[in-house]
Write an enzyme that holds these catalytic residues in place. Structure first.
Site, PDB file in Angstrom:
ATOM      1  N   TYR A   1       1.000  -1.000  -0.172  1.00 55.73           N
ATOM      2  CA  TYR A   1      -0.015   0.242   0.019  1.00 55.73           C
ATOM      3  C   TYR A   1       1.021   0.920  -0.133  1.00 55.73           C
ATOM      4  CZ  TYR A   1      -2.932   3.632   1.807  1.00 55.73           C
ATOM      5  OH  TYR A   1      -3.920   4.990   1.847  1.00 55.73           O
ATOM      6  N   CYS A   2       0.394   2.376  -1.027  1.00 52.12           N
ATOM      7  CA  CYS A   2       1.653   3.316  -1.079  1.00 52.12           C
ATOM      8  C   CYS A   2       2.678   3.037  -1.418  1.00 52.12           C
ATOM      9  CB  CYS A   2       0.904   4.823   0.403  1.00 52.12           C
ATOM     10  SG  CYS A   2       1.668   5.911  -0.039  1.00 52.12           S
ATOM     11  N   PHE A   3       3.958   3.556  -0.486  1.00 49.88           N
ATOM     12  CA  PHE A   3       5.115   3.261  -0.703  1.00 49.88           C
ATOM     13  C   PHE A   3       5.197   2.331   0.152  1.00 49.88           C
ATOM     14  CE2 PHE A   3       9.636   4.755   0.179  1.00 49.88           C
ATOM     15  CZ  PHE A   3       9.868   5.118  -1.548  1.00 49.88           C
TER      16      PHE A   3
END
Length: 79
Positions: free
Chosen positions: A49-51
């Site tokens: 998720y995300c970075f």
């Protein structure tokens, strides 16, 4: 399914010298090894998720023949 989660906290002052290579070459492989050891499975699925997706993609690109079965990323800042 067994689910394991890595929660990346913001680096502390003493961790200011950590770089992407520390996460991709050291931390993630250690986590993968631990999951495989705990479960006894030959492969695993990773959701980033995300970075965390960026870190997962970087790790996966270095282990094309490794234990990764599925890679899912969402809200990951890539083009």
């Amino acid at each position: 399914y067994d689910v394991f989660m890595i929660d990346w906290e913001a680096p502390r002052p003493e961790e200011r010298d950590l770089g992407l290579d520390d996460y991709v070459l050291d931390f993630l492989p250690a986590c993968v090894d631990r999951v495989l050891e705990e479960t006894g499975e030959p492969d695993l699925s990773v959701i980033g998720y995300c970075f965390g997706g960026v870190l997962s993609l970087l790790w996966a690109s270095l282990h094309a023949d490794g234990p990764l079965k599925n890679l899912i990323t969402f809200t990951t800042p890539i083009d």
